[in-house]
Every structure is written in structure tokens, then in C-alpha cells.
Motif scaffolding. Structure first.
Motif, PDB file in Angstrom:
ATOM      1  N   GLY A 153      21.677 -34.399  -9.067  1.00  0.00           N
ATOM      2  CA  GLY A 153      22.495 -35.481  -9.917  1.00  0.00           C
ATOM      3  C   GLY A 153      22.810 -35.119 -11.314  1.00  0.00           C
ATOM      4  N   THR A 154      22.288 -34.005 -11.396  1.00  0.00           N
ATOM      5  CA  THR A 154      22.443 -33.299 -13.229  1.00  0.00           C
ATOM      6  C   THR A 154      23.084 -31.922 -12.961  1.00  0.00           C
ATOM      7  N   ARG A 155      23.394 -31.265 -14.279  1.00  0.00           N
ATOM      8  CA  ARG A 155      23.953 -30.142 -14.450  1.00  0.00           C
ATOM      9  C   ARG A 155      22.577 -29.365 -15.214  1.00  0.00           C
ATOM     10  N   TYR A 156      21.302 -29.965 -15.331  1.00  0.00           N
ATOM     11  CA  TYR A 156      20.146 -29.556 -16.060  1.00  0.00           C
ATOM     12  C   TYR A 156      19.287 -28.702 -15.214  1.00  0.00           C
ATOM     13  N   THR A 157      18.751 -27.561 -15.542  1.00  0.00           N
ATOM     14  CA  THR A 157      18.021 -26.712 -14.695  1.00  0.00           C
ATOM     15  C   THR A 157      16.545 -27.718 -14.302  1.00  0.00           C
ATOM     16  N   LYS A 158      15.977 -27.537 -13.233  1.00  0.00           N
ATOM     17  CA  LYS A 158      14.873 -28.538 -12.928  1.00  0.00           C
ATOM     18  C   LYS A 158      13.748 -28.340 -13.958  1.00  0.00           C
ATOM     19  N   SER A 159      13.542 -27.349 -14.455  1.00  0.00           N
ATOM     20  CA  SER A 159      12.424 -27.504 -15.546  1.00  0.00           C
ATOM     21  C   SER A 159      12.845 -28.232 -16.867  1.00  0.00           C
ATOM     22  N   PHE A 160      14.017 -28.163 -17.388  1.00  0.00           N
ATOM     23  CA  PHE A 160      14.525 -28.793 -18.565  1.00  0.00           C
ATOM     24  C   PHE A 160      14.760 -30.365 -18.006  1.00  0.00           C
ATOM     25  N   ALA A 161      15.094 -30.584 -16.861  1.00  0.00           N
ATOM     26  CA  ALA A 161      15.201 -31.931 -16.420  1.00  0.00           C
ATOM     27  C   ALA A 161      13.563 -32.604 -16.324  1.00  0.00           C
ATOM     28  N   ASP A 162      12.924 -31.850 -15.916  1.00  0.00           N
ATOM     29  CA  ASP A 162      11.497 -32.449 -15.976  1.00  0.00           C
ATOM     30  C   ASP A 162      10.892 -32.530 -17.345  1.00  0.00           C
ATOM     31  N   PHE A 163      11.216 -31.626 -18.292  1.00  0.00           N
ATOM     32  CA  PHE A 163      10.927 -31.858 -19.862  1.00  0.00           C
ATOM     33  C   PHE A 163      11.704 -33.004 -20.446  1.00  0.00           C
ATOM     34  N   LEU A 164      12.719 -33.228 -19.823  1.00  0.00           N
ATOM     35  CA  LEU A 164      13.639 -34.520 -20.594  1.00  0.00           C
ATOM     36  C   LEU A 164      13.019 -35.740 -20.084  1.00  0.00           C
ATOM     37  N   LYS A 165      12.691 -35.820 -18.917  1.00  0.00           N
ATOM     38  CA  LYS A 165      12.055 -36.986 -18.115  1.00  0.00           C
ATOM     39  C   LYS A 165      10.547 -37.076 -18.826  1.00  0.00           C
ATOM     40  N   GLY A 166       9.817 -36.237 -19.134  1.00  0.00           N
ATOM     41  CA  GLY A 166       8.609 -36.442 -19.693  1.00  0.00           C
ATOM     42  C   GLY A 166       8.747 -36.925 -20.981  1.00  0.00           C
ATOM     43  N   LEU A 167       9.686 -36.580 -21.801  1.00  0.00           N
ATOM     44  CA  LEU A 167       9.969 -36.881 -23.197  1.00  0.00           C
ATOM     45  C   LEU A 167      10.423 -38.342 -23.186  1.00  0.00           C
ATOM     46  N   PHE A 168      11.387 -38.701 -22.295  1.00  0.00           N
ATOM     47  CA  PHE A 168      12.257 -39.916 -22.669  1.00  0.00           C
ATOM     48  C   PHE A 168      11.799 -41.009 -21.399  1.00  0.00           C
ATOM     49  N   GLY A 169      11.116 -40.630 -20.194  1.00  0.00           N
ATOM     50  CA  GLY A 169      11.080 -41.208 -19.243  1.00  0.00           C
ATOM     51  C   GLY A 169      11.930 -41.471 -18.532  1.00  0.00           C
ATOM     52  N   GLN A 170      12.837 -40.919 -18.528  1.00  0.00           N
ATOM     53  CA  GLN A 170      14.226 -40.658 -17.890  1.00  0.00           C
ATOM     54  C   GLN A 170      15.209 -39.679 -18.255  1.00  0.00           C
ATOM     55  N   LEU A 171      16.043 -39.159 -17.754  1.00  0.00           N
ATOM     56  CA  LEU A 171      16.973 -38.329 -18.403  1.00  0.00           C
ATOM     57  C   LEU A 171      17.935 -38.942 -19.235  1.00  0.00           C
ATOM     58  N   PRO A 172      18.207 -38.478 -20.315  1.00  0.00           N
ATOM     59  CA  PRO A 172      19.034 -39.221 -21.385  1.00  0.00           C
ATOM     60  C   PRO A 172      20.563 -38.704 -21.142  1.00  0.00           C
ATOM     61  N   GLU A 201      20.331 -33.579 -30.803  1.00  0.00           N
ATOM     62  CA  GLU A 201      19.441 -34.847 -30.911  1.00  0.00           C
ATOM     63  C   GLU A 201      18.266 -34.697 -30.080  1.00  0.00           C
ATOM     64  N   LEU A 202      18.367 -34.268 -28.876  1.00  0.00           N
ATOM     65  CA  LEU A 202      17.363 -33.967 -27.944  1.00  0.00           C
ATOM     66  C   LEU A 202      16.390 -32.927 -28.722  1.00  0.00           C
ATOM     67  N   VAL A 203      16.693 -32.033 -29.230  1.00  0.00           N
ATOM     68  CA  VAL A 203      15.921 -31.131 -29.946  1.00  0.00           C
ATOM     69  C   VAL A 203      15.285 -31.555 -31.216  1.00  0.00           C
ATOM     70  N   ARG A 204      15.799 -32.553 -31.924  1.00  0.00           N
ATOM     71  CA  ARG A 204      15.164 -33.147 -33.243  1.00  0.00           C
ATOM     72  C   ARG A 204      14.048 -34.245 -32.550  1.00  0.00           C
ATOM     73  N   HIS A 205      14.378 -34.747 -31.518  1.00  0.00           N
ATOM     74  CA  HIS A 205      13.386 -35.820 -30.770  1.00  0.00           C
ATOM     75  C   HIS A 205      12.223 -35.080 -30.307  1.00  0.00           C
ATOM     76  N   ALA A 206      12.507 -33.881 -29.530  1.00  0.00           N
ATOM     77  CA  ALA A 206      11.514 -33.077 -29.189  1.00  0.00           C
ATOM     78  C   ALA A 206      10.546 -32.506 -30.214  1.00  0.00           C
ATOM     79  N   GLU A 207      11.251 -32.156 -31.423  1.00  0.00           N
ATOM     80  CA  GLU A 207      10.358 -31.706 -32.440  1.00  0.00           C
ATOM     81  C   GLU A 207       9.503 -32.852 -33.087  1.00  0.00           C
TER      82      GLU A 207
END
Length: 96
Positions: A58-77, A84-90
């Protein structure tokens, strides 16, 4: 494609390009442009190609990037820009 190792195959161009978003590099968005090749099996006239499963469902993200974002935000943003994603991660890393 291992099933066709002993077959005579002829290249017949490419499928439509698919664009996939991956981890940002040096705070810049990274987009992978993937084109799958089509092959003609000369003995049967069948067109074949390798099927790749590169993106999270359901996304255009690689699987590893989607997993990273889910871990960071609890869901895909879906509403955030790449920067904004990079700043939030930093910020998350400096808080830990």
C-alpha cells in the motif's frame, strides 16, 4: 528466472517504470526508479519477467524505510515531507 536458464530468451524492452522512495541521503529525498525487463521465450512465444517485491504493501516506500517510519511514528506518515521526516528522526536521536 531460474526456470528459464536453458531457454533461448530475447529481450523485448521494459515494463513501465516504478518510482520507490527510500531512506533520505544527506537530508535529500531518495527515489529509486526501477524498470523490469521483459523477455520472450523463443520456443513458446511467452513473455516473462521477474517479479520483485520491493515496496511495503500500500505504499511507495521500500520495506526497510516503511519499517523505520512505522517505528518512528507508530504508523506510516502520509502528510509529512521528506525533510520533516529527516528532522523528526534527528530530533528523536538527540533525545535518546
Amino acid at each position: 528466472m531460474a526456470a528459464y536458464l536453458n531457454e533461448n530468451l530475447t529481450s523485448k524492452g521494459f515494463h513501465a517504470e516504478v518510482v520507490i522512495q527510500d531512506f533520505p541521503i544527506r537530508k535529500k529525498a531518495t527515489f529509486l526508479h526501477v524498470r523490469r525487463r521483459k523477455w520472450l521465450v523463443e520456443a513458446t512465444g511467452e513473455l516473462v519477467s521477474k517479479s520483485w517485491d520491493l515496496t511495503a504493501k500500500g505504499t511507495r516506500y521500500t520495506k526497510s524505510f516503511a519499517d523505520f517510519l512505522k517505528g518512528l511514528f507508530g504508523q506510516l506518515p502520509f502528510a509529512h515531507s521528506n525533510i520533516e521526516l529527516v528532522r523528526h528522526a534527528e530530533n528523536q536521536q538527540t533525545l535518546i
